[in-house]
Write an enzyme that holds these catalytic residues in place. Structure first.
Site, PDB file in Angstrom:
ATOM      1  N   ASP A   1       0.794  -1.230   0.000  1.00 39.62           N
ATOM      2  CA  ASP A   1       0.000   0.000   0.000  1.00 39.62           C
ATOM      3  C   ASP A   1       0.830   1.286   0.000  1.00 39.62           C
ATOM      4  O   ASP A   1       0.299   2.369   0.230  1.00 39.62           O
ATOM      5  CB  ASP A   1      -0.946   0.023   1.199  1.00 39.62           C
ATOM      6  CG  ASP A   1      -0.217   0.023   2.536  1.00 39.62           C
ATOM      7  OD1 ASP A   1       1.003  -0.231   2.550  1.00 39.62           O
ATOM      8  OD2 ASP A   1      -0.871   0.275   3.561  1.00 39.62           O
ATOM      9  N   GLU A   2       2.148   1.196  -0.277  1.00 39.55           N
ATOM     10  CA  GLU A   2       2.943   2.421  -0.300  1.00 39.55           C
ATOM     11  C   GLU A   2       4.068   2.318  -1.314  1.00 39.55           C
ATOM     12  O   GLU A   2       4.603   1.244  -1.571  1.00 39.55           O
ATOM     13  CB  GLU A   2       3.511   2.755   1.089  1.00 39.55           C
ATOM     14  CG  GLU A   2       4.459   1.718   1.640  1.00 39.55           C
ATOM     15  CD  GLU A   2       5.130   2.191   2.932  1.00 39.55           C
ATOM     16  OE1 GLU A   2       5.487   3.378   3.024  1.00 39.55           O
ATOM     17  OE2 GLU A   2       5.305   1.352   3.827  1.00 39.55           O
TER      18      GLU A   2
END
Length: 406
Positions: free
Chosen positions: A124-125
């Site tokens: 998610d990053e």
């Protein structure tokens, strides 16, 4: 040349994916971390019934939570039983990593269509180097950051168009500041931080917010009277070196002043792939042999699927166990040659299992495959070392597993 490094972090990623699937939960406190038994149930009238934290019994922990749940004091890593005391009305949903990985691929594809210089930091990053993008490189006039802001907004818009999800993005001169900045205006934030902004936007933050200051270092800093990044920046560098050693002490001084020369690394080979699960109740190797055996096999199959999907084979098979007293043990076995065969992985992990005590109950089981390489790559050992690495039994699908206990 001035650098423009972005850190993009999806907002409450797992929970946000679930809200796309269950839009009727928007605005409610929702916790992700349950098991299959917490799957929502469709009623005859088309509505759904959801499990609530108040009824949870077990040893699970929160994977993530919506911002409404976080406002009630629950957070990722917290035990679900503790969270139930704080937010009994919160909805509990099971974890669905396959769906989260699918959305991860979608948002990263949308981003790299605009900014291809991407460093993948997890599901998610990501980090992005925006410096060579035309709208950033050619920005001039009274608002030189206008081009940076426009590119960052276009990235956010592309993520939402591709996934329906929001993200927070910070653009700063380096990775350290961008990691800090992406959390300043969540959710759905767009943050620009320059060197001139460090005293007002960065120094008031807790020192532990710096990526690289862990719990032990933060505890030691607090004992020395340093609680904020600003206080750390004001500390004499030789004093820091005296307390933390030459390397870490010097790094603390540089980090507190927002200095970081690390480049955005667009590609790196993973060292290992793993799968693990925490049980809803502690299991015993003998009394729960059948259940543990099924879980063990499924983990081996899942990590084998990961290897095939990502295009790797591995030579080192690892086992991880956590007992009911929270003590964790690991064991590894290196094969003669690499594999992605779930049967070979299962057999090797079973050999590791022979080397650990199994008198206590177990709360976690994991399987890891390391020493990764691409299929067909030249062997690292001497010629002939990897001619045929698996035994005849391991290659023959008609041969049953011979494993201890489970």
């Amino acid at each position: 040349m001035r650098r423009y490094i972005a850190h993009l972090d999806m907002d409450a990623f797992y929970a946000s994916v679930e809200l796309l699937r269950y839009p009727d939960l928007r605005g409610r406190p929702v916790v992700i971390g349950g098991g299959r038994r917490h799957q929502p149930v469709q009623r005859e009238d088309g509505t759904r019934s959801y499990a609530q934290l108040r009824s949870y019994v077990g040893r699970g922990v929160i994977t993530t939570a919506t911002y409404e749940a976080r406002a009630l004091g629950v957070h990722s890593g917290m035990g679900l039983m503790k969270a139930a005391a704080l937010a009994p009305e919160a909805v509990l949903l099971p974890v669905d990593f396959d769906e989260y990985r699918r959305y991860s691929r979608l948002f990263k594809a949308a981003v790299t269509a605009i900014a291809p210089h991407m460093e993948d930091r997890g599901i998610d990053e990501i980090y992005l180097d925006l410096g060579e993008l035309p709208g950033v490189r050619d920005a001039v006039g009274d608002d030189p950051l206008g081009g940076v802001r426009a590119v960052a907004q276009s990235i956010k818009d592309a993520v939402r168009a591709a996934t329906g999800l929001s993200c927070s993005i910070a653009v700063t001169p380096n990775k350290l500041l961008s990691k800090l900045g992406s959390d300043l205006d969540k959710p759905d934030g767009l943050t620009l931080v320059t060197e001139a902004d460090i005293p007002t936007r960065i120094w008031p933050l807790p020192a532990k917010r710096i990526n690289g200051i862990g719990p032990k270092a933060n505890e030691k800093l607090a004992a020395l009277g340093i609680h904020t990044i600003g206080e750390l920046a004001a500390a004499d560098p030789q004093w820091l070196i005296g307390h933390f050693g030459a390397s870490y002490g010097a790094w603390l001084h540089e980090a507190a002043h927002g200095r970081d020369d690390r480049a955005v690394v667009t590609y790196s080979e993973p060292k290992s792939l793993s799968r693990e699960t925490t049980f809803d109740r502690d299991l015993h190797a003998r009394q729960d042999r059948e259940q543990l055996g099924a879980i063990f096999t499924r983990l081996c199959e899942q990590v084998a699927d990961d290897l095939v999907r990502k295009g790797y084979v591995g030579k080192t098979i690892g086992l991880k166990l956590r007992y009911d007293n929270f003590k964790t043990v690991t064991r590894d076995l290196t094969l003669p040659g690499p594999t992605q065969d779930p049967r070979v992985i299962r057999q090797a992990a079973g050999q590791c299992l022979k080397r650990v005590p199994l008198e206590r109950r177990l709360r976690l089981l994991g399987v890891r495959v390391g020493s990764l390489s691409r299929p067909g790559a030249a062997p690292e050992g001497p010629p002939g070392d990897a001619e045929d690495s698996t035994s005849a039994d391991a290659r023959d699908p008609s041969v049953a597993y011979t494993l201890p206990l489970f």
